[in-house]
Design a protein around this motif. Sequence first.
Motif, PDB file in Angstrom:
ATOM      1  N   LEU A  35      44.388  79.726  17.069  1.00  0.00           N
ATOM      2  CA  LEU A  35      45.605  79.769  16.250  1.00  0.00           C
ATOM      3  C   LEU A  35      46.450  81.006  16.526  1.00  0.00           C
ATOM      4  O   LEU A  35      47.547  81.135  15.998  1.00  0.00           O
ATOM      5  CB  LEU A  35      45.241  79.711  14.766  1.00  0.00           C
ATOM      6  N   LEU A  55      46.724  70.557  20.276  1.00  0.00           N
ATOM      7  CA  LEU A  55      46.171  70.165  18.981  1.00  0.00           C
ATOM      8  C   LEU A  55      45.427  71.330  18.340  1.00  0.00           C
ATOM      9  O   LEU A  55      45.618  71.630  17.164  1.00  0.00           O
ATOM     10  CB  LEU A  55      45.234  68.963  19.144  1.00  0.00           C
ATOM     11  N   SER A  58      47.658  73.981  16.990  1.00  0.00           N
ATOM     12  CA  SER A  58      48.566  73.518  15.941  1.00  0.00           C
ATOM     13  C   SER A  58      48.046  73.943  14.567  1.00  0.00           C
ATOM     14  O   SER A  58      46.876  73.740  14.252  1.00  0.00           O
ATOM     15  CB  SER A  58      48.673  71.988  15.979  1.00  0.00           C
ATOM     16  N   PRO A  59      48.903  74.512  13.727  1.00  0.00           N
ATOM     17  CA  PRO A  59      48.451  74.898  12.383  1.00  0.00           C
ATOM     18  C   PRO A  59      48.050  73.698  11.533  1.00  0.00           C
ATOM     19  O   PRO A  59      47.252  73.828  10.611  1.00  0.00           O
ATOM     20  CB  PRO A  59      49.648  75.634  11.788  1.00  0.00           C
ATOM     21  N   TYR A  60      48.569  72.517  11.848  1.00  0.00           N
ATOM     22  CA  TYR A  60      48.222  71.313  11.079  1.00  0.00           C
ATOM     23  C   TYR A  60      46.780  70.883  11.307  1.00  0.00           C
ATOM     24  O   TYR A  60      46.172  70.239  10.477  1.00  0.00           O
ATOM     25  CB  TYR A  60      49.170  70.165  11.419  1.00  0.00           C
ATOM     26  N   PHE A  61      46.250  71.210  12.462  1.00  0.00           N
ATOM     27  CA  PHE A  61      44.847  70.943  12.766  1.00  0.00           C
ATOM     28  C   PHE A  61      43.996  72.186  12.549  1.00  0.00           C
ATOM     29  O   PHE A  61      42.905  72.129  12.009  1.00  0.00           O
ATOM     30  CB  PHE A  61      44.703  70.465  14.225  1.00  0.00           C
ATOM     31  N   TRP A  63      44.226  75.180  10.729  1.00  0.00           N
ATOM     32  CA  TRP A  63      43.868  75.746   9.427  1.00  0.00           C
ATOM     33  C   TRP A  63      42.925  74.850   8.645  1.00  0.00           C
ATOM     34  O   TRP A  63      41.978  75.359   8.022  1.00  0.00           O
ATOM     35  CB  TRP A  63      45.114  76.118   8.632  1.00  0.00           C
ATOM     36  N   PRO A  64      43.097  73.526   8.639  1.00  0.00           N
ATOM     37  CA  PRO A  64      42.067  72.700   7.990  1.00  0.00           C
ATOM     38  C   PRO A  64      40.701  72.830   8.667  1.00  0.00           C
ATOM     39  O   PRO A  64      39.667  72.804   7.987  1.00  0.00           O
ATOM     40  CB  PRO A  64      42.614  71.271   8.125  1.00  0.00           C
TER      41      PRO A  64
END
Length: 181
Positions: A35, A55, A58-61, A63-64
């Motif tokens: 990240l 991917l 990507s912060p959408y992947f 951080w979760p």
Amino acid sequence: MGDERDAFVAHHSRKRLYLLLLGSLGFVVGQLWMLGVFGDVEVPATGRRMIFAELATSPYFGWPAVAFFVWAATIIVRRIASPNNAVRVDALGISCAQHYNRAFSWDEITSIKFAPRFVLFEVTRDVRRDLSGWHRVLAATNRTLVGSSLAIATGSMDADREALNDAIRRFAPVHLTRIAG
């Protein structure tokens, strides 16, 4: 629960849990690196790895994924610190502190299946309804994925999987052991 002499008791394997903790924390650090928390990350311009790298960065992947592995590490630390038995099987039923921290009597269990890394068991609708909200969601997910609401993971225990299976066959009512695979 039942007679101490005959009960099967398994504890959490500290060695295996420390290895799982190390792996979980490794994923956290690796994902934080991807990240860019520790500096810029260069994403490959071409090739198959580009899709994965985009991917992963990507912060959408990312951080979760960090949140999931921190959650997993928290559970592992709690198990390492817990003096409780992981699993206990005796004449009264199965006591499972791995996820549920609850005892299930043989009357509450409707089916048992033996899988390579798990003992899967189904309980009555009333028991499922009485589980806490999060455990009810996990039970429904388990039922969808593996066909049983509850599972005992044998990988993080200090006891042999076959010893657990034998104890269940020894203590469970005949109608449950007849259908266990």
